[in-house]
Each structure stands twice: as structure tokens, then as C-alpha cells.
Design an enzyme around this catalytic site. Sequence first.
Site, PDB file in Angstrom:
ATOM      1  N   THR A  50      37.563  46.721  28.461  1.00 11.18           N
ATOM      2  CA  THR A  50      36.305  47.089  29.118  1.00 11.18           C
ATOM      3  C   THR A  50      36.569  48.062  30.259  1.00 11.18           C
ATOM      4  O   THR A  50      35.994  49.163  30.308  1.00 11.18           O
ATOM      5  CB  THR A  50      35.639  45.823  29.684  1.00 11.18           C
ATOM      6  OG1 THR A  50      35.505  44.871  28.635  1.00 11.18           O
ATOM      7  CG2 THR A  50      34.285  46.136  30.277  1.00 11.18           C
ATOM      8  N   THR A  51      37.459  47.673  31.153  1.00  8.88           N
ATOM      9  CA  THR A  51      37.785  48.484  32.319  1.00  8.88           C
ATOM     10  C   THR A  51      38.366  49.831  31.905  1.00  8.88           C
ATOM     11  O   THR A  51      38.147  50.844  32.574  1.00  8.88           O
ATOM     12  CB  THR A  51      38.792  47.714  33.203  1.00  8.88           C
ATOM     13  OG1 THR A  51      38.235  46.421  33.468  1.00  8.88           O
ATOM     14  CG2 THR A  51      39.092  48.429  34.492  1.00  8.88           C
ATOM     15  N   TYR A 142      39.352  38.481  22.373  1.00  6.61           N
ATOM     16  CA  TYR A 142      38.736  38.879  23.645  1.00  6.61           C
ATOM     17  C   TYR A 142      37.272  38.446  23.616  1.00  6.61           C
ATOM     18  O   TYR A 142      36.436  39.084  22.974  1.00  6.61           O
ATOM     19  CB  TYR A 142      38.881  40.403  23.791  1.00  6.61           C
ATOM     20  CG  TYR A 142      38.336  41.017  25.065  1.00  6.61           C
ATOM     21  CD1 TYR A 142      37.774  40.256  26.086  1.00  6.61           C
ATOM     22  CD2 TYR A 142      38.399  42.391  25.246  1.00  6.61           C
ATOM     23  CE1 TYR A 142      37.284  40.847  27.250  1.00  6.61           C
ATOM     24  CE2 TYR A 142      37.910  42.990  26.414  1.00  6.61           C
ATOM     25  CZ  TYR A 142      37.351  42.201  27.394  1.00  6.61           C
ATOM     26  OH  TYR A 142      36.857  42.802  28.531  1.00  6.61           O
ATOM     27  N   LYS A 172      41.367  35.814  25.749  1.00  3.80           N
ATOM     28  CA  LYS A 172      40.961  36.328  27.050  1.00  3.80           C
ATOM     29  C   LYS A 172      39.493  35.947  27.161  1.00  3.80           C
ATOM     30  O   LYS A 172      38.644  36.448  26.427  1.00  3.80           O
ATOM     31  CB  LYS A 172      41.145  37.839  27.108  1.00  3.80           C
ATOM     32  CG  LYS A 172      40.446  38.465  28.287  1.00  3.80           C
ATOM     33  CD  LYS A 172      40.726  39.938  28.311  1.00  3.80           C
ATOM     34  CE  LYS A 172      39.718  40.723  29.109  1.00  3.80           C
ATOM     35  NZ  LYS A 172      38.927  40.027  30.064  1.00  3.80           N
ATOM     36  N   SER A 174      36.236  35.916  29.019  1.00  3.04           N
ATOM     37  CA  SER A 174      35.438  36.561  30.066  1.00  3.04           C
ATOM     38  C   SER A 174      34.009  36.044  30.034  1.00  3.04           C
ATOM     39  O   SER A 174      33.062  36.755  29.710  1.00  3.04           O
ATOM     40  CB  SER A 174      35.432  38.076  29.877  1.00  3.04           C
ATOM     41  OG  SER A 174      36.696  38.608  30.184  1.00  3.04           O
ATOM     42  N   GLY A 197      38.943  35.524  32.515  1.00  2.46           N
ATOM     43  CA  GLY A 197      38.589  36.931  32.727  1.00  2.46           C
ATOM     44  C   GLY A 197      37.424  37.195  33.667  1.00  2.46           C
ATOM     45  O   GLY A 197      36.892  38.300  33.665  1.00  2.46           O
ATOM     46  N   ASP A 199      37.194  37.345  37.364  1.00  2.21           N
ATOM     47  CA  ASP A 199      38.173  37.282  38.452  1.00  2.21           C
ATOM     48  C   ASP A 199      37.673  36.469  39.654  1.00  2.21           C
ATOM     49  O   ASP A 199      38.438  35.744  40.283  1.00  2.21           O
ATOM     50  CB  ASP A 199      38.554  38.699  38.917  1.00  2.21           C
ATOM     51  CG  ASP A 199      38.904  39.611  37.739  1.00  2.21           C
ATOM     52  OD1 ASP A 199      38.837  39.159  36.582  1.00  2.21           O
ATOM     53  OD2 ASP A 199      39.247  40.775  37.995  1.00  2.21           O
ATOM     54  N   GLU A 200      36.380  36.613  39.952  1.00  3.52           N
ATOM     55  CA  GLU A 200      35.827  35.935  41.129  1.00  3.52           C
ATOM     56  C   GLU A 200      35.743  34.418  40.955  1.00  3.52           C
ATOM     57  O   GLU A 200      35.467  33.699  41.910  1.00  3.52           O
ATOM     58  CB  GLU A 200      34.464  36.537  41.493  1.00  3.52           C
ATOM     59  CG  GLU A 200      33.415  36.623  40.394  1.00  3.52           C
ATOM     60  CD  GLU A 200      33.560  37.851  39.476  1.00  3.52           C
ATOM     61  OE1 GLU A 200      34.683  38.350  39.288  1.00  3.52           O
ATOM     62  OE2 GLU A 200      32.533  38.280  38.921  1.00  3.52           O
ATOM     63  N   SER A 216      40.030  43.249  35.908  1.00  3.94           N
ATOM     64  CA  SER A 216      40.044  44.578  36.518  1.00  3.94           C
ATOM     65  C   SER A 216      40.537  44.540  37.963  1.00  3.94           C
ATOM     66  O   SER A 216      41.164  45.482  38.434  1.00  3.94           O
ATOM     67  CB  SER A 216      38.645  45.180  36.478  1.00  3.94           C
ATOM     68  OG  SER A 216      37.763  44.435  37.310  1.00  3.94           O
TER      69      SER A 216
END
Length: 303
Positions: A50-51, A142, A172, A174, A197, A199-200, A216
Site C-alpha cells: 500500500t505504502t 495481506y 499481514k 491490517s 499492520g 501501527d497505532e 508504513s
Amino acid sequence: MASPKRLQGLTAATITPMTPDGEINLSVIGQYVDYLVKEQGVKNVFVNGTTGEGLALSTQERKQLAEEWVTKGKNKLDHVIIHVGALSLPEAKELAKHAAAIGASGIAGIAPFFFKPTNKDTLVAFLREVASEAPGIPFYYYHIPPLTGVKIRVEELLDGIKEQIPTFQGVKFSDTDLLDFAQCVKNHKEQFVLLYGVDEHLLSALAMGASGAVGSTYNYLGKKNNLMLEAFAKKDLTLAQQYQFCTGEFLSFVFKLGFGVAQTKAVMTFTSGIPMGPPRLPLLSASVDFIEKAKAKMASLIL
Ligand SMILES: CC(=O)N[C@H](C=O)[C@@H](O)[C@H](O)[C@H](O)CO
Ligand SMILES: CC(=O)C(=O)O
């Protein structure tokens, strides 16, 4: 690059550097590898996701990027995972075959998201065809339902998948459905790597038993996240929370300004000093106002 080591810890979802006129810029990838390893302590990369604007690149560009990351990562990176997912099965298969041929350490794939698989069996059938083009290296699924719209639960997907896809190695993940994530850990922790996935929310996923993370923000907040992983491993939850709150302070701030791949490119440019360039249409470059505010916020982070 075939790596016997199981993927764990942080993996940076790489940005695709572009020139001001929108061509991929391979010339800075060597420098990018060194920055991740030396400045952020990150030794795994996830390329063309994605990033990395993977779905906005041509097949030729994706191959060139994959080659450059594998070449420049040699003897420096532990894992170079190439995302090969595509809407067209032949294209995904071609990319999978190519990744294996150039010596990538693994491949990953999303669910096709224009014509979507409507059940587990069709999704597995698609992924199996892709994975079978790279029979010597691990395959990771993913899962990113907010972007693909494919909401098949991973818990359900993993049930019996090894018999269908012998190279299946992990996910992964997310998404914020931590119940689904926890069930994957409970049923498959020994067999598969479960990489978080969002991150926060990483600390919550560590509490659920995540093997590691792909994201990312590990491009520029890798060091702080590594310290969080260390604190968590030492069972110092208070310190681990401090790191999550610190990186969360930055992300919460930029989310309010509007944050996506274009802004990630800008943040990485001012943090690393490596020019990441503009994103590709339909994404638009971050504004000067965003860059100034994000830079000041980053500089104000304590810890
Ligand atoms: C939608 C998206 O790009 N998700 C990334 C990985 O999956 C994350 O790394 C986020 O960029 C990050 O969590 C910030 O929201
Ligand atoms: C975040 C992530 O893994 C990606 O950009 O694909």
C-alpha cells in the site's frame, strides 16, 4: 536472499521513491536501505504494498523495484518480502515468479478487489495459483479489508490453508478486528507468523501475541517502535505504553490534518533526508502547511 530466519520484529512497508516528474527513482534505494538499518534498526522490508503504491505501478516498475530492493538489501536486510498482489491473476503470477527468480525472501498477496472473492474457497484458489509460482519461498496473505473490501475472516481463511498452499507462512493483518487476530494467534502461533499492520494499535496486538508488525510508520518511527517491542518483551508495560503514546501522539496529530501515502512520503523525506518525491495520481502531494506542522510535531516528541 532466502532467509532461514522466521520473520519477526518490525518490517517497514517501503515507500516508492519518485522523481519530481513521477518516474520511479531507483537511485536512492541503496541509501534508503542504509537509513532503515542504521537509523531505525529495521532490517525487514515489505516492497510494493500500500505504502509503496504497488497497485498504482506498472508490472515493469514493480519488477524493477523488487530487483533493486533485493540487490541493495543483500547482506544488509534480513527479509525482503515482495508484494505481488494484483487484480489480474496472470499479472500476480508473473510477479510471484519474478520475485522468486531474483531471490526475494518471500512474497505476499492481497485479495483481488474489483471482482472480489465472495467466499474463502475462491480466495484460497486465487492465492494458491499465485503462491505456486514461487514454490521455494514463503507466501504471506495481506489482509487489508478497509482497502480491498474483502472481509473474509482470517481465522476462517487459515483453517486448513497449509494443505492448499504448502508455502503459506503467515499473515499481514491490517485491520482492527483484534478478536479475529487473537483467534489466528491462538490457533496458529507455532505454525504461522502473525504480523500486525495497524501501527497505532501495535501494543494491543502484541498483547494478543503478534509475532511482529509490518507498517508504513516503521520507516521513520522504527527506533521508537523497536524500543516499545523491547519494553514489552521485558514485561515493562508502562514503558511500552509510553512509546505507544508517543508515536500515537504524532499519528493522532497528522490524522487530523489528513494522512495517507502522500503524507507518509513527505514525512519520510524530512525525517530521513532522502527525497521520496510526489505520489502518483490519483494521490496528490502533501501540502506545505502539512509538512511544516508535521515536522514541528515530530521535533516536539519526547522519549
Ligand atoms: C492503510 C495503510 O496504509 N495501512 C498501513 C499498513 O497496512 C499502516 O502502516 C498505516 O499506514 C499506519 O498504521 C498509519 O495509519
Ligand atoms: C503498511 C503496509 O504494509 C503496506 O503499505 O502495504
